[in-house]
Design an enzyme around this catalytic site. Structure first.
Site, short mmCIF file in Angstrom:
data_model
loop_
_atom_site.label_atom_id
_atom_site.label_comp_id
_atom_site.label_asym_id
_atom_site.label_seq_id
_atom_site.Cartn_x
_atom_site.Cartn_y
_atom_site.Cartn_z
N ASP A 81 0.98 -1.17 0.30
CA ASP A 81 -0.04 0.00 -0.28
C ASP A 81 0.73 1.32 0.12
OD1 ASP A 81 -3.08 0.51 0.96
OD2 ASP A 81 -2.07 1.61 0.94
N ILE A 82 0.19 2.17 -0.77
CA ILE A 82 1.26 3.37 -0.74
C ILE A 82 1.32 4.53 0.11
CG2 ILE A 82 -0.58 5.11 -1.57
CD1 ILE A 82 1.44 5.89 -3.87
N ASN A 110 -13.09 -3.21 3.06
CA ASN A 110 -13.87 -1.74 2.62
C ASN A 110 -14.88 -1.98 1.42
OD1 ASN A 110 -12.50 -0.52 4.78
ND2 ASN A 110 -11.27 0.50 3.29
N GLY A 113 -15.46 3.31 3.41
CA GLY A 113 -14.27 4.12 3.35
C GLY A 113 -13.59 3.14 2.16
N GLN A 114 -14.71 2.65 1.30
CA GLN A 114 -13.76 2.75 0.02
C GLN A 114 -13.25 3.80 -0.62
OE1 GLN A 114 -15.95 -0.45 -1.85
NE2 GLN A 114 -14.01 -0.82 -3.99
N HIS A 143 -10.04 -5.36 -2.69
CA HIS A 143 -9.05 -5.37 -2.47
C HIS A 143 -9.03 -5.82 -0.78
CE1 HIS A 143 -9.61 -1.46 -2.37
NE2 HIS A 143 -8.60 -1.28 -1.17
N HIS A 194 -7.09 -5.97 2.16
CA HIS A 194 -5.94 -4.70 2.90
C HIS A 194 -5.46 -6.64 3.79
CE1 HIS A 194 -7.05 -1.01 2.30
NE2 HIS A 194 -8.10 -1.25 1.85
P1 AMP Z 1 -10.05 1.77 0.31
O1 AMP Z 1 -10.43 2.76 1.27
O2 AMP Z 1 -10.11 -0.21 0.91
O3 AMP Z 1 -10.56 1.60 -1.27
O4 AMP Z 1 -8.08 1.17 0.11
C1 AMP Z 1 -7.65 1.74 -1.15
C2 AMP Z 1 -6.08 1.93 -0.80
O5 AMP Z 1 -5.24 1.85 -1.76
C3 AMP Z 1 -5.51 2.83 0.30
O6 AMP Z 1 -4.86 2.13 1.51
C4 AMP Z 1 -4.69 3.50 -0.69
O7 AMP Z 1 -3.35 4.02 -0.21
C5 AMP Z 1 -4.16 2.61 -1.89
N1 AMP Z 1 -3.71 3.22 -3.11
C6 AMP Z 1 -4.21 4.23 -3.65
N2 AMP Z 1 -3.11 3.94 -4.64
C7 AMP Z 1 -2.13 2.46 -4.61
C8 AMP Z 1 -0.94 3.12 -5.47
N3 AMP Z 1 -0.89 3.61 -6.63
N4 AMP Z 1 -0.08 1.89 -5.24
C9 AMP Z 1 -0.48 1.18 -3.42
N5 AMP Z 1 -1.62 1.72 -3.27
C10 AMP Z 1 -2.16 2.73 -3.62
#
Ligand code: AMP
Ligand code: ZN
Length: 108
Positions: free
Chosen positions: A31-32, A86, A92-93, A99, A101
């Site tokens: 995760d970024i 999420n 919170g999505q 995906h 986490h």
């Molecule tokens: P969600 O809130 O469950 O949709 O989580 C989306 C997740 O994707 C968040 O934790 C972000 O930090 C992560 N995210 C968004 N863009 C990227 C990216 N380019 N590379 C890796 N993780 C990302």
């Protein structure tokens, strides 16, 4: 592949990511914005918006994603870990490509 989806872009290789696992059906990458020392996402190659968009045809894929969590967590050095899915903006999505986490190991 959905062109405006950030995870589809990672899958296509047009956006970089720190990949930790890949097979025919799924990819996992860090995760970024990590919430913990180890924080990665398990993402199917199939673009599915989220859990509410899943049906019986996604059963094997969802099972595969969950079963990968302990395997990849162990490979990342985690003894215990948290999992999170999420669902929906109100849940919170932020990225509408389903995906899981997986995170743990203490504060990032
Ligand atoms: P969600 O809130 O469950 O949709 O989580 C989306 C997740 O994707 C968040 O934790 C972000 O930090 C992560 N995210 C968004 N863009 C990227 C990216 N380019 N590379 C890796 N993780 C990302
Ligand atoms: Zn997508």
């Amino acid at each position: 592949m959905t062109t405006d989806c950030i995870f589809c872009k990672i899958l296509a290789g047009t956006i970089p990511a720190k990949k930790i696992y890949e097979d025919d059906d799924v990819i996992a990458f860090n995760d970024i914005k990590p919430m913990a020392k180890v924080h990665f996402l398990i993402v199917p190659k199939l673009h599915v918006e989220g859990l509410k968009a899943c049906d019986i045809s996604h059963q094997n894929l969802l099972g595969k994603m969950l079963l990968l969590a302990p395997k990849l967590a162990a490979e990342q050095g985690l003894v215990g870990f948290k999992t999170l899915i999420n669902t929906g903006r109100e849940g919170g999505q932020e990225v509408f490509h389903i995906h899981v986490h997986v995170f743990g190991g203490g504060v990032a």
